[in-house]
Write a protein that holds these residues in place. Structure first.
Motif, PDB file in Angstrom:
ATOM      1  N   HIS A  48       3.110   7.993  -7.964  1.00 17.94           N
ATOM      2  CA  HIS A  48       3.449   6.931  -9.023  1.00 17.94           C
ATOM      3  C   HIS A  48       3.243   7.103 -10.350  1.00 17.94           C
ATOM      4  O   HIS A  48       3.968   6.760 -11.289  1.00 17.94           O
ATOM      5  CB  HIS A  48       2.596   5.744  -8.395  1.00 17.94           C
ATOM      6  CG  HIS A  48       2.926   4.410  -9.350  1.00 17.94           C
ATOM      7  ND1 HIS A  48       3.876   3.639  -9.218  1.00 17.94           N
ATOM      8  CD2 HIS A  48       1.908   3.833 -10.185  1.00 17.94           C
ATOM      9  CE1 HIS A  48       4.029   2.817  -9.955  1.00 17.94           C
ATOM     10  NE2 HIS A  48       2.557   2.823 -10.515  1.00 17.94           N
ATOM     11  N   ARG A  49       2.205   8.099 -10.623  1.00 17.17           N
ATOM     12  CA  ARG A  49       1.947   8.356 -12.071  1.00 17.17           C
ATOM     13  C   ARG A  49       2.694   9.548 -12.394  1.00 17.17           C
ATOM     14  O   ARG A  49       2.393  10.346 -13.373  1.00 17.17           O
ATOM     15  CB  ARG A  49       0.450   8.720 -11.951  1.00 17.17           C
ATOM     16  CG  ARG A  49      -0.569   7.231 -11.803  1.00 17.17           C
ATOM     17  CD  ARG A  49      -1.824   7.685 -11.949  1.00 17.17           C
ATOM     18  NE  ARG A  49      -2.568   6.481 -12.751  1.00 17.17           N
ATOM     19  CZ  ARG A  49      -3.431   6.724 -13.651  1.00 17.17           C
ATOM     20  NH1 ARG A  49      -3.999   7.657 -13.982  1.00 17.17           N
ATOM     21  NH2 ARG A  49      -4.065   5.501 -14.175  1.00 17.17           N
TER      22      ARG A  49
ATOM     23  N   TYR B  46      -0.729   9.431  -6.849  1.00 15.32           N
ATOM     24  CA  TYR B  46      -0.496  10.442  -7.839  1.00 15.32           C
ATOM     25  C   TYR B  46       1.117  10.428  -8.236  1.00 15.32           C
ATOM     26  O   TYR B  46       1.516  10.730  -9.309  1.00 15.32           O
ATOM     27  CB  TYR B  46      -1.130  11.801  -7.439  1.00 15.32           C
ATOM     28  CG  TYR B  46      -2.357  11.977  -7.709  1.00 15.32           C
ATOM     29  CD1 TYR B  46      -2.714  12.492  -9.090  1.00 15.32           C
ATOM     30  CD2 TYR B  46      -3.401  11.434  -6.949  1.00 15.32           C
ATOM     31  CE1 TYR B  46      -4.037  12.745  -9.634  1.00 15.32           C
ATOM     32  CE2 TYR B  46      -4.786  11.784  -7.356  1.00 15.32           C
ATOM     33  CZ  TYR B  46      -4.904  12.337  -8.496  1.00 15.32           C
ATOM     34  OH  TYR B  46      -6.466  12.394  -8.830  1.00 15.32           O
TER      35      TYR B  46
END
Length: 168
Positions: free
Chosen positions: A18-19, A16
């Motif tokens: 990373h996003r 999450y």
């Protein structure tokens, strides 16, 4: 040490992040629980995922309806330093599959309600003692809880671990 729950929670948090999406700890813990309990069918509880998501000294109430309440545990700073100075962690060189232990525990839960109630009561006592900065009784409570936990499943411990525990 809740390795699968910690791993799943940390992996989800990393994915999450990373996003560029942050999750509330309760949302993160529930996602990890969904993966382990519902999708993988592991016979685990929610405590490992929740403490991995929240961290720190946190108290949890696991309600019969599946909801979870999290509350930070206040503790005097000198007691916290004392606790940190007196905790020991040992590498046993052994690995185990907790699902075997947890499967046996679940199969006998109805027979062992008194043990679970005693563990709950000890956790509440430990919570009160820690919040008050009274750590002298914590070792006794942990010892008694370990003895009770061993009654929940025959393979909770083994001779080597028992010997290490007694030596420590």
């Amino acid at each position: 040490l809740g390795s699968s729950g910690s791993f799943t929670t940390a992996l989800l948090k990393a994915l999450y992040a990373h996003r560029r999406r942050l999750l509330h700890p309760s949302e993160l813990a529930e996602l990890a629980c969904d993966i382990e309990i519902n999708r993988l069918g592991e016979p685990v509880g929610k405590q490992d995922q929740y403490i991995a998501a929240y961290g720190g000294l946190t108290c949890f109430t696991f309600n019969p309806d599946g909801s979870v309440e999290a509350e930070p545990l206040p503790m005097p700073m000198d007691a916290l330093f004392n606790l940190e100075d007196n905790l020991l962690l040992f590498f046993t060189g052994q690995t185990r599959d907790a699902s075997h232990i947890l499967t046996e525990q679940q199969a006998h839960l109805n027979d062992r309600t008194s043990v679970l109630n005693a563990l709950r009561d000890m956790a509440n006592e430990a919570r009160r003692e820690v919040a008050a900065g009274k750590l002298d009784s914590l070792g006794r409570l942990l010892y008694e809880a370990w003895a009770l936990k061993r009654r929940l499943a025959s393979n909770t411990s083994n001779g080597t671990i028992d010997e290490m525990y007694e030596t420590a």
